[in-house]
Design a protein around this motif. Structure first.
Motif, PDB file in Angstrom:
ATOM      1  N   SER A   1       0.841  -1.197   0.000  1.00 27.97           N
ATOM      2  CA  SER A   1       0.000   0.000   0.000  1.00 27.97           C
ATOM      3  C   SER A   1       0.873   1.241   0.000  1.00 27.97           C
ATOM      4  O   SER A   1       2.074   1.178   0.311  1.00 27.97           O
TER       5      SER A   1
ATOM      6  N   THR B   1      -9.222   0.938   8.425  1.00 26.65           N
ATOM      7  CA  THR B   1      -8.171   1.943   8.275  1.00 26.65           C
ATOM      8  C   THR B   1      -8.778   3.333   8.126  1.00 26.65           C
ATOM      9  O   THR B   1      -8.050   4.310   7.955  1.00 26.65           O
TER      10      THR B   1
ATOM     11  N   THR C   1      -6.489  -1.657   3.263  1.00 22.78           N
ATOM     12  CA  THR C   1      -6.815  -2.250   4.557  1.00 22.78           C
ATOM     13  C   THR C   1      -6.321  -3.686   4.640  1.00 22.78           C
ATOM     14  O   THR C   1      -5.826  -4.122   5.692  1.00 22.78           O
TER      15      THR C   1
ATOM     16  N   HIS D   1      -2.635  -3.550   5.372  1.00 21.78           N
ATOM     17  CA  HIS D   1      -2.356  -3.207   6.768  1.00 21.78           C
ATOM     18  C   HIS D   1      -2.596  -4.402   7.680  1.00 21.78           C
ATOM     19  O   HIS D   1      -1.834  -4.630   8.627  1.00 21.78           O
TER      20      HIS D   1
END
Length: 335
Positions: free
Chosen positions: A19, A286, A301, A304
């Motif tokens: 990301s 997120t 997300t 993460h």
């Protein structure tokens, strides 16, 4: 009781994620002042504390490229091994060529043998793109790069409290290829409710209403959304679709370990989580620090969650997207 679904031999799996978000952190105070609302109101209504916005020199492809490089590194794949690059975005660099072309160029990919194109299902776009790329890789071989990326800060009306406070810029990416450890992109389902096609839109700038000074003066080049109706649709439509999807996939609700939904705002996520009836699932978020990143939000997300070590081998992950159109995309992944 149906037996749990297992990954088929020779299946396609997510091999790595990445990301990227701009460095510029934008506070609730900064977006709230032009919109006539304060920071506390934004936090209470949306659960968003801050978001990231692109610098003037950054376009969607630049952020998408950053996410792509990290996903390739995580997967141990080089750009010359890619057979497909698909970018899900509703804020492309320009009307043509596809943003995927710029990402391919930025990555330094070879000049032939690669399919590179965009898809637009707005905030559900990454789920659509993941299914397309997984199918192409399963049929044709090689490795695929799936990217969700948006720069919404360029199309927001700063005076509109219904939208200006919600959105951030960002990108998330995944590399898919032959499964290495039993994981798989298992199955997907898609739904469209075109009677609500005016619910989430940028009215001008296309062939229906080409850009001109009058269009600009009327503000029709800005993003517009009926947030109340979008929330009602999410609450009433999505839980039933998820239930039917799991039933059709022969997966019990108790088998879902993780839900990675689109991140519209924190209050909507609270409502959705309460209605999904997935007792063992962690709903990943997120939105508090990135806002609604559109096509990027599911991919960002997911990355993460992976980076935090929250996902374990064999976990079943449900990806849930709802975007303009109105489009709904559901994908079941075994990690």
């Amino acid at each position: 009781m149906r037996p749990p679904m297992s990954a088929p031999a020779g299946s396609v799996a997510i091999l790595g994620t990445g990301s990227c978000a701009p460095d510029r952190v934008v506070s609730n105070d900064e977006v709230g002042a032009p919109a006539g609302v304060d920071a506390e109101w934004i936090l209470r209504k949306t659960g968003i504390r801050e978001r990231r916005w692109a610098e003037p020199h950054q376009a969607t492809s630049d952020i998408a490229t950053g996410a792509a490089r990290r996903a390739l590194e995580a997967a141990g794949i080089t750009v010359d091994q890619l057979s497909t690059i698909v970018v899900a975005t509703s804020t492309p660099d320009q009307q043509q060529p596809a943003t995927a072309a710029f990402v391919h160029r930025n990555l330094g990919g070879p000049g032939s043998g690669v399919a590179a194109f965009d898809v637009n299902a707005v905030c559900a776009g990454f789920v659509y793109a993941l299914d397309v790329v997984s199918a192409l890789v399963a049929r044709n071989g090689g490795y695929g790069l799936v990217i969700g990326a948006d720069v919404y800060s360029r199309i927001l009306n700063p005076a509109d409290p219904k939208s200006a406070v919600l959105f951030g810029d960002g990108a998330g990416a995944a590399v898919v290829g032959p499964s290495r450890s039993g994981g798989s992109v298992l199955t997907s389902a898609f739904h469209f409710y075109s009677e609500f096609s005016d619910l989430i839109q940028v009215p001008a700038g296309g062939s229906r209403k080409p850009y001109d000074p009058a269009i600009h003066d009327a503000g029709l080049h800005y993003f517009a959304m009926d947030g109340r109706t979008a929330r009602e649709l999410s609450n009433t439509i999505v839980p039933g679709l998820v239930k039917q999807f799991l039933h059709d996939s022969a997966v019990l609700p108790s088998e879902i370990a993780h839900v990675v939904p689109h991140q519209p705002n924190g209050v909507m996520l609270d409502d959705l989580a309460a209605r999904l009836d997935l007792p063992a699932a962690t709903v990943h978020r997120t939105v508090g620090e990135y806002g609604n990143t559109g096509s990027a939000s599911i991919a960002l997300t997911l990355d993460h969650a992976a980076g935090a070590g929250a996902l374990s081998r064999g976990d079943k992950i449900l990806l849930v997207g709802l975007g303009g159109g109105v489009s709904v995309g559901l994908t079941l992944v075994e990690w």
